[in-house]
Design an enzyme around this catalytic site. Structure first.
Site, short mmCIF file in Angstrom:
data_model
loop_
_atom_site.label_atom_id
_atom_site.label_comp_id
_atom_site.label_asym_id
_atom_site.label_seq_id
_atom_site.Cartn_x
_atom_site.Cartn_y
_atom_site.Cartn_z
CD1 TRP A 129 -2.79 1.67 0.31
CD2 TRP A 129 -2.04 1.93 2.71
NE1 TRP A 129 -3.21 2.69 0.95
CE2 TRP A 129 -3.02 2.82 2.34
CE3 TRP A 129 -1.62 1.78 3.97
CZ2 TRP A 129 -3.40 3.79 3.40
CZ3 TRP A 129 -2.18 2.60 4.92
CH2 TRP A 129 -3.11 3.64 4.50
CG ASP A 210 -2.11 -2.74 7.46
OD1 ASP A 210 -3.42 -2.71 8.09
OD2 ASP A 210 -1.97 -2.03 6.67
CB ALA A 212 -6.74 -3.17 6.07
CE LYS A 245 -9.74 -0.41 4.03
NZ LYS A 245 -8.78 0.38 4.75
#
Length: 408
Positions: A129, A210, A212, A245
């Site tokens: 990212w 991470d 997400a 999300k």
């Protein structure tokens, strides 16, 4: 002295520029597969029914908008522990704080690391990212990259990754995507998670996960299983979590940072420092989104409704992956990937050509958001893409290993 004269010009955000270009395009059949949000078959990012119900409950029952404190909504964090860790770390060695989104969790974690071990370096995957490296750099930490994605096979370059990390130093940090890697859509197998855990222990690395996209890959439990295995094996780790999300709460900025320390005493000191840093960064985290998530997870009926909605979102994404993968051998690995994103085997020139000739918008690296495709625009998307594809030997070999039954 002229104020701000020492500031350097900054490059404009490429994704924001892409959004502006798409908005200005007058073609009615233009296609946006660039912006990283979930979209339904109609091309909308709706508010989930469970979220609407939770908001209605808050509207009628919430009695105050007073501050919660630097730690945020404590019950929200407690409920996330079950969701994220599956009944795992919940002792004094592991603590959590609410943050403004997963980005806030990453930044708070970076600040803690910079305060505790400023000489530590942070290893990030190539690609990753785009905001990962700047977050750690702004905290004053050096970032290094390790190989991750094999552009020929369209799979994880696992051996190359392990080889590069052999150059790390004890106390270095390795940033990992918990599932649904952005931008490649790849993810570690359970066996690879075990190897990474052993590597961290052998080399004295601190994993920073991470997470997400939990629930948008293979399911809530499956998407957290590898990370849980890792945390069971290592003494120290950090986890940045995002609800943006899987609850479709993008603009509410809902997240949490979890920190696992080697012992109880260190954990207490680390938590005190995390609270002090959070106080200086944003003082108090925003309440509404976390209250919505708390309300959903604390109510059996709403939790079931949310789970069903999340299942449908995941099912649509994976079904769209199969449709794209079936269109050409060079696209076949997309069926085995998960989450919103995949990298197409094309270059920036092809991306520009597709934009100009077919109104198809994506970043220059060929990252696409599968949720931007639907039954209406899929054929037009493939018409713009397929003439530019080649079947390279590595891709053909990878494609041959994927049976139709396994893909479905």
């Amino acid at each position: 002295m002229i104020p701000f004269a020492a500031l350097r010009p900054q490059q404009p955000d490429a994704l924001l520029a892409l959004i502006a270009m798409h908005r200005a395009d007058p073609r009615a059949d233009k296609i946006d597969v660039g912006v990283g949000v979930y979209r339904d078959e109609a091309g909308l990012t709706p508010v989930m029914r469970a979220v609407k119900a939770a908001e209605a409950h808050l509207l009628s029952e919430q009695r105050s908008k007073s501050y919660l404190g630097a730690e945020g909504d404590v019950r929200f964090v407690e409920l996330l522990v079950d969701l994220v860790f599956g009944g795992g770390p919940r002792n004094a060695r592991c603590f959590g704080l609410q943050t403004p989104g997963g980005t806030g969790a990453l930044r708070l974690g970076a600040q803690i690391l910079a305060r505790a071990a400023p000489a530590s370096r942070v290893w990030v995957s190539q690609p990753t990212w785009p905001n990962h490296a700047p977050i750690f750099a702004e905290a004053g930490l050096e970032t290094l990259v390790h190989p991750y994605f094999d552009s020929e096979t369209r799979r994880i370059a696992f051996d190359a990754m392990l080889g590069a990390l052999q150059q790390s130093r004890p106390g270095d940090v390795v940033l990992m995507h918990g599932c649904c890697h952005n931008p490649t859509g790849t993810q570690f197998s359970p066996e690879q998670w075990s190897v990474v855990a052993a590597l961290c222990n052998d080399l004295g690395l601190i994993p920073f996960v991470d997470l997400a996209y939990q629930g948008l890959g293979d399911g809530l439990d499956a998407d957290g299983a590898g990370m849980r295995l890792l945390l069971e094996a290592v003494p120290t780790a950090l986890v940045a979590y995002s609800c943006d999300k899987n609850f479709a709460l993008y603009r509410e900025r809902v997240g949490a940072l979890f920190v696992q320390t080697a012992n109880d005493g260190v954990g207490g000191v680390a938590r005190a420092n995390a609270l002090a840093l959070a106080r200086s960064l944003w003082s108090m985290p925003p309440d509404h989104g976390a209250a919505v998530v708390r309300t959903i997870l604390d109510d059996t009926g709403l939790r079931v409704t949310w789970g069903e909605e999340l299942d449908r979102m995941r099912g649509r994404l994976n079904a769209m992956r199969v449709c794209v993968a079936d269109a050409h051998p060079a696209l076949a690995p997309i069926a085995l990937q998960r989450g919103l994103f995949s990298l197409l085997p094309i270059d920036a020139g092809v991306v520009a050509a597709m934009r100009e000739s077919h109104g198809i918008y994506m970043p220059a690296d060929g990252r696409i958001n599968l949720a931007g495709l639907n039954e209406t625009n899929l054929s037009r998307f493939l018409d713009g893409l397929l003439p530019h594809l080649e079947t390279r030997p590595g891709v053909a070999k990878a494609a041959a290993s994927i049976s139709l039954g396994a893909r479905r």
